[in-house]
Design a protein around this motif. Structure first.
Motif, PDB file in Angstrom:
ATOM      1  N   ASP A 170       5.919   9.602  45.777  1.00 47.99           N
ATOM      2  CA  ASP A 170       6.280   8.809  46.289  1.00 47.99           C
ATOM      3  C   ASP A 170       5.436   8.241  47.599  1.00 47.99           C
ATOM      4  O   ASP A 170       4.237   7.540  48.484  1.00 47.99           O
ATOM      5  CB  ASP A 170       7.509   8.218  47.730  1.00 47.99           C
ATOM      6  N   ASN A 171       4.791   9.462  48.492  1.00 53.75           N
ATOM      7  CA  ASN A 171       3.983   9.619  49.669  1.00 53.75           C
ATOM      8  C   ASN A 171       2.797   9.921  48.993  1.00 53.75           C
ATOM      9  O   ASN A 171       1.666   8.906  49.382  1.00 53.75           O
ATOM     10  CB  ASN A 171       3.682  11.397  50.126  1.00 53.75           C
TER      11      ASN A 171
ATOM     12  N   SER B 252       1.990   8.164  46.582  1.00 57.26           N
ATOM     13  CA  SER B 252       1.884   6.826  46.342  1.00 57.26           C
ATOM     14  C   SER B 252       1.519   6.020  47.495  1.00 57.26           C
ATOM     15  O   SER B 252       0.529   4.930  47.740  1.00 57.26           O
ATOM     16  CB  SER B 252       2.643   6.025  45.664  1.00 57.26           C
ATOM     17  N   ARG B 253       1.795   5.833  48.613  1.00 57.15           N
ATOM     18  CA  ARG B 253       1.987   5.789  50.608  1.00 57.15           C
ATOM     19  C   ARG B 253      -0.113   6.142  50.619  1.00 57.15           C
ATOM     20  O   ARG B 253      -0.796   5.184  50.276  1.00 57.15           O
ATOM     21  CB  ARG B 253       2.310   5.563  51.381  1.00 57.15           C
ATOM     22  N   ARG B 254      -0.357   7.192  50.236  1.00 55.59           N
ATOM     23  CA  ARG B 254      -1.545   7.262  50.700  1.00 55.59           C
ATOM     24  C   ARG B 254      -2.910   6.519  49.946  1.00 55.59           C
ATOM     25  O   ARG B 254      -4.092   6.870  50.112  1.00 55.59           O
ATOM     26  CB  ARG B 254      -1.869   9.156  50.847  1.00 55.59           C
TER      27      ARG B 254
ATOM     28  N   GLU C 222      -2.113   4.057  48.501  1.00 56.77           N
ATOM     29  CA  GLU C 222      -2.861   2.600  48.568  1.00 56.77           C
ATOM     30  C   GLU C 222      -3.550   2.313  49.901  1.00 56.77           C
ATOM     31  O   GLU C 222      -4.824   1.658  49.928  1.00 56.77           O
ATOM     32  CB  GLU C 222      -1.442   1.998  48.691  1.00 56.77           C
ATOM     33  N   GLN C 223      -3.587   3.133  50.816  1.00 57.01           N
ATOM     34  CA  GLN C 223      -4.028   3.368  52.335  1.00 57.01           C
ATOM     35  C   GLN C 223      -5.578   3.604  51.735  1.00 57.01           C
ATOM     36  O   GLN C 223      -6.896   2.922  52.512  1.00 57.01           O
ATOM     37  CB  GLN C 223      -3.990   4.760  53.345  1.00 57.01           C
TER      38      GLN C 223
ATOM     39  N   GLU D  88       2.184   5.139  40.876  1.00 51.08           N
ATOM     40  CA  GLU D  88       3.632   4.417  41.163  1.00 51.08           C
ATOM     41  C   GLU D  88       3.898   4.523  39.600  1.00 51.08           C
ATOM     42  O   GLU D  88       5.482   4.570  39.686  1.00 51.08           O
ATOM     43  CB  GLU D  88       2.865   2.130  41.086  1.00 51.08           C
TER      44      GLU D  88
END
Length: 534
Positions: A292-293, A295-297, A299-300, A495
């Motif tokens: 999850d972490n 994935s967020r990084r 995306e940024q 993802e």
């Protein structure tokens, strides 16, 4: 059980010897009677036939091919003696049919050699006696045409009989082989029947033994089946701690040990699986949180790369326009350089034209000098003419007037020549000044051409640099776009990894729940490596 004996080739030939010997013996009274009725030497002919019959019977005792050849020759000799018995009678020619009938009877031997021997005997008889004793063959003397006709017919019949004999031999060979095969098959069948009868007796004894053995085996098998059924029922209900303690018979003891060993290994394995499932569940949770972490990084990072790619697109477009403008400026400067070079060539041509004009002015000055000298000489001549006309008096007045006019014309020509010379001098000075000015103009144009060439080189270098910058920025832009695409793909994969880690955590929990349904007792030291590995 009686079995009929098959007729063999040797049986057939032995029968033929008997029949043909009897036929030759029958010729003894027949030849004697025919000769007696025709008033011939009946006793001598009868004794000759008896001699042939005796020789045939004597040789036939030994049997074999020699006996068959002897009988064939003797039979044809007996027929020849019968034809001789009818010598001089009308029936003598008809008796020649006996040759063909006797030759046909030789087929009973199924031997082509006997047929050839008989046909050869007839041929020798006809050929020899037709010239030595023709009355013994044909009535009224020998006839070579009749001999040839009989010979042709005899040869045809002999050929057909030889072919038939060979075919009969082939059929006898085939029949003999078939009979041999049938006898071998019959013997084999008799042996098989005897073996079946013996096997039936042995089978009856073995059946009773098998029945006794089957009863004891059924009892042992029943005990084994009941023990295994209990163990399998425990396994079916998840009780992996159950062991078969009752001993089996020696032949089934290995089965009991294998069952207990399998249950023990299954218990150990499920214990390790249970511990591993617990550890896997915890590890899957940590992987899911890390995914999850990540994935967020990702995306940024993908958003930042997308903005960078957009900015690089704008910079690339601006540099591309600058490169195109520099390229157009280089083309304009190149055209200006060409125009300056052409102007320099025009100025050079003008300088050369001025030089030619200056040369032409000098030549005109020389011509004017010549005209001036001509005018001087003309004036001098006119003066001399006037002097001479004055000496002539009234007669030279007209000539004096002409001389005066010529002198006036020469004076005007000299004055005009002086004026032209003055103008030419002034024009030469102006032409010289023009040549100097045109030369200075040419030098200025040469300097302009050199400067334009330098400007052209600089502009080309600027255009090349701008083009290289545009190419480099395009490559950078392409690389950034590829990075953006790869980052987007990585984000999608992250993802998917996140979803897979969540699914793995769910499956680990399901695995732990499934293992929990089994009774495996206390997990011993064998589960420790699984925990350390987790």
């Amino acid at each position: 059980m009686t079995r009929s004996r098959s007729l063999t080739l040797e049986d057939q030939r032995a029968f033929g010897l008997k029949v043909l010997n009897g036929l030759i013996c029958l010729f003894i009274p027949l030849v004697g009677l025919a000769a007696f009725l025709n008033k011939g030497p009946w006793l001598g002919l009868s004794l000759a036939v008896a001699g042939l019959a005796g020789a045939s019977l004597l040789v036939s005792r030994a049997g074999g091919a020699a006996a068959r050849l002897t009988v064939g020759v003797a039979l044809m000799g007996a027929v020849s003696l019968l034809v001789a018995a009818f010598a001089g009678a009308p029936w003598q020619v008809d008796m020649h049919m006996a040759y063909f009938a006797a030759l046909a009877t030789l087929i009973v031997f199924c031997d082509w050699r006997a047929i050839v021997a008989g046909a050869g005997t007839v041929a020798v008889h006809h050929l020899v006696l037709s010239f030595v004793l023709p009355a013994a063959v044909f009535p009224g003397g020998g006839d070579i045409g009749r001999v040839l006709v009989h010979a042709v017919i005899l040869v045809i019949e002999a050929a057909v009989l030889v072919w038939a004999a060979l075919r009969i031999l082939q059929m006898f060979a085939t029949s003999t082989a078939a009979v041999a095969e049938a006898q071998a098959a019959r013997q084999a069948a008799e042996g098989a029947t005897h073996a079946v009868e013996e096997s039936r007796a042995a089978e009856a004894i073995a059946a009773q033994e098998r029945l006794d053995l089957q009863q004891s085996v059924d009892q042992e098998r029943k005990a084994v089946v009941e023990g295994l059924a209990t163990g399998l029922d425990k396994l079916a209900h998840g009780v992996l701690t159950y062991r078969i303690s009752q001993a089996f018979t020696p032949q089934y003891e290995a089965l009991r040990r294998d069952f207990n060993s399998a249950a023990e290994r299954l218990q150990d394995a499920l214990g390790v699986i249970s511990q591993a499932a617990t550890n896997m569940s915890g590890g899957a949770g940590e992987i899911s949180q890390a995914a999850d972490n990540l994935s967020r990084r990702t995306e940024q990072q993908a958003a930042g790369l997308e903005e960078t790619a957009a900015a690089l697109d704008e910079v690339t477009a601006t540099v591309r326009k600058s490169a195109e403008g520099a390229k157009e400026a280089a083309e304009v400067v190149a055209r200006s350089r060409l125009d300056a070079q052409k102007a320099g060539q025009v100025v050079g041509d003008a300088v050369q034209a001025m030089s030619e004009i200056e040369k032409s002015s000098e030549q005109i000055t020389q011509i004017i000098g010549v005209i001036d000298e001509i005018a001087f000489q003309t004036n001098l001549l006119a003066l001399n003419a006037g002097v001479e006309a004055a000496r002539a008096g009234d007669a030279g007045r007209g000539f004096a007037v002409v001389a005066s006019e010529v002198r006036a014309l020469a004076q005007r020509s000299a004055d005009a020549a002086k004026e032209i010379k003055g103008l030419i001098s002034a024009s030469s000075q102006q032409v010289a000044q023009g040549v100097g000015l045109v030369g200075q103009t040419g030098e200025a144009l040469q300097r302009i051409v050199a400067q334009v060439a330098e400007i052209d080189g600089l502009v080309r270098e600027i255009a090349a640099g701008a083009q290289e910058q545009a190419t480099g920025l395009h490559e950078v832009n392409t690389a950034v776009n590829d990075m953006d695409r790869v980052t987007q793909q990585n984000a999608a994969m992250v993802e998917e990894t996140t979803a897979a880690s969540h699914a793995l955590a769910s499956e680990a929990r399901l695995l732990a729940d499934s293992v929990a349904r089994f009774d495996i007792g206390t997990v011993g030291s064998k589960a420790t490596p699984g925990r350390r590995a987790a």
